[in-house]
Design a protein around this motif. Sequence first.
Motif, PDB file in Angstrom:
ATOM      1  N   VAL A   1      -4.009  -0.306  -3.096  1.00  0.00           N
ATOM      2  CA  VAL A   1      -3.432  -1.448  -2.412  1.00  0.00           C
ATOM      3  C   VAL A   1      -3.342  -2.584  -3.427  1.00  0.00           C
TER       4      VAL A   1
ATOM      5  N   PHE B   1      -7.636   1.569  -2.030  1.00  0.00           N
ATOM      6  CA  PHE B   1      -7.604   0.872  -0.749  1.00  0.00           C
ATOM      7  C   PHE B   1      -8.998   0.739  -0.153  1.00  0.00           C
ATOM      8  N   ALA B   2      -9.767   1.824  -0.138  1.00  0.00           N
ATOM      9  CA  ALA B   2     -11.088   1.787   0.487  1.00  0.00           C
ATOM     10  C   ALA B   2     -11.997   0.783  -0.202  1.00  0.00           C
TER      11      ALA B   2
ATOM     12  N   GLY C   1     -11.425  -7.909   0.770  1.00  0.00           N
ATOM     13  CA  GLY C   1     -11.551  -7.332   2.097  1.00  0.00           C
ATOM     14  C   GLY C   1     -11.018  -8.203   3.227  1.00  0.00           C
TER      15      GLY C   1
ATOM     16  N   VAL D   1      -7.227  -7.922   3.355  1.00  0.00           N
ATOM     17  CA  VAL D   1      -6.794  -6.625   3.862  1.00  0.00           C
ATOM     18  C   VAL D   1      -6.960  -6.573   5.381  1.00  0.00           C
ATOM     19  N   LYS D   2      -8.085  -7.065   5.876  1.00  0.00           N
ATOM     20  CA  LYS D   2      -8.343  -7.048   7.320  1.00  0.00           C
ATOM     21  C   LYS D   2      -7.345  -7.940   8.061  1.00  0.00           C
TER      22      LYS D   2
ATOM     23  N   ALA E   1      -4.013  -6.256   8.201  1.00  0.00           N
ATOM     24  CA  ALA E   1      -3.952  -5.148   9.152  1.00  0.00           C
ATOM     25  C   ALA E   1      -3.753  -5.653  10.578  1.00  0.00           C
TER      26      ALA E   1
ATOM     27  N   ILE F   1     -11.078  -1.934  -2.059  1.00  0.00           N
ATOM     28  CA  ILE F   1     -10.612  -3.302  -1.823  1.00  0.00           C
ATOM     29  C   ILE F   1     -10.941  -3.736  -0.404  1.00  0.00           C
ATOM     30  N   ALA F   2     -10.815  -2.829   0.561  1.00  0.00           N
ATOM     31  CA  ALA F   2     -11.098  -3.167   1.954  1.00  0.00           C
ATOM     32  C   ALA F   2     -12.564  -3.546   2.162  1.00  0.00           C
ATOM     33  N   ARG F   3     -13.459  -2.973   1.344  1.00  0.00           N
ATOM     34  CA  ARG F   3     -14.893  -3.290   1.453  1.00  0.00           C
ATOM     35  C   ARG F   3     -15.292  -4.471   0.584  1.00  0.00           C
ATOM     36  N   ASP F   4     -14.418  -4.868  -0.310  1.00  0.00           N
ATOM     37  CA  ASP F   4     -14.742  -5.912  -1.270  1.00  0.00           C
ATOM     38  C   ASP F   4     -14.882  -7.267  -0.572  1.00  0.00           C
TER      39      ASP F   4
ATOM     40  N   ALA G   1       0.844  -1.188   0.000  1.00  0.00           N
ATOM     41  CA  ALA G   1       0.000   0.000   0.000  1.00  0.00           C
ATOM     42  C   ALA G   1       0.880   1.238   0.000  1.00  0.00           C
TER      43      ALA G   1
END
Length: 218
Positions: free
Chosen positions: A169, A186-187, A196, A199-200, A203, A189-192, A96
Amino acid sequence: MQTPAFYDTLFGDLPLIDWAQHGNKLEGESWAAFARAAEAKAAGQIAQACRALLEITRMADLDSRHYLQAWSALRELNCPEGRSGEREILGVIIEAHADHGENGHDILAVYADGSALYLDHAGAVTTWPAEDPKLEDEIGAVLDAAGAILPKIGPWNEKRLPPPERGNVRLNLLTPVGLCFGEGPFAAIARDPVGGPLVKAGAVLVHRLQQQPKATVN
């Protein structure tokens, strides 16, 4: 400032000669087998090089990057054996672009051998050895999330792209059949629902790694 040479070693796709030279002062397998393969390639003995590389893929208990490098070299030399690889996760790299207008990008690298590494945009690196099981659950969650994505994308057959652009990302899946990846904002992909969970999980692992001592890549 991140060191490109170090960054490139994370993917397990260096040219055979370059990877073999990393171990030219080391003894034992698999470095000896990589040296044999490199020497055979230099001598034009491609079939012999292919056999040495395939031997590496069948060795037990190697670092994941050795397996990745062997499969990459099999493809590099167009070895018929290179088509026998499984579609399985040997490593995951999440990249990222740095936030807050800073240069560089943050990198989380996780491998099937249980090792992990976090490299931030300033060059600070945190490594986690495969022998330590304390982050086994967090590392396993990253690998499992990547495994769920793998059936949905195919290998990238072109040259590996430069690091992702600002705001994006990239999810890199490292496999015996080559690099598979997805990239986007990023936003998003994080919700996908597909990307997602990875990404989670990444993190969560980064948070744990940031609590560990750091070194610096020069």
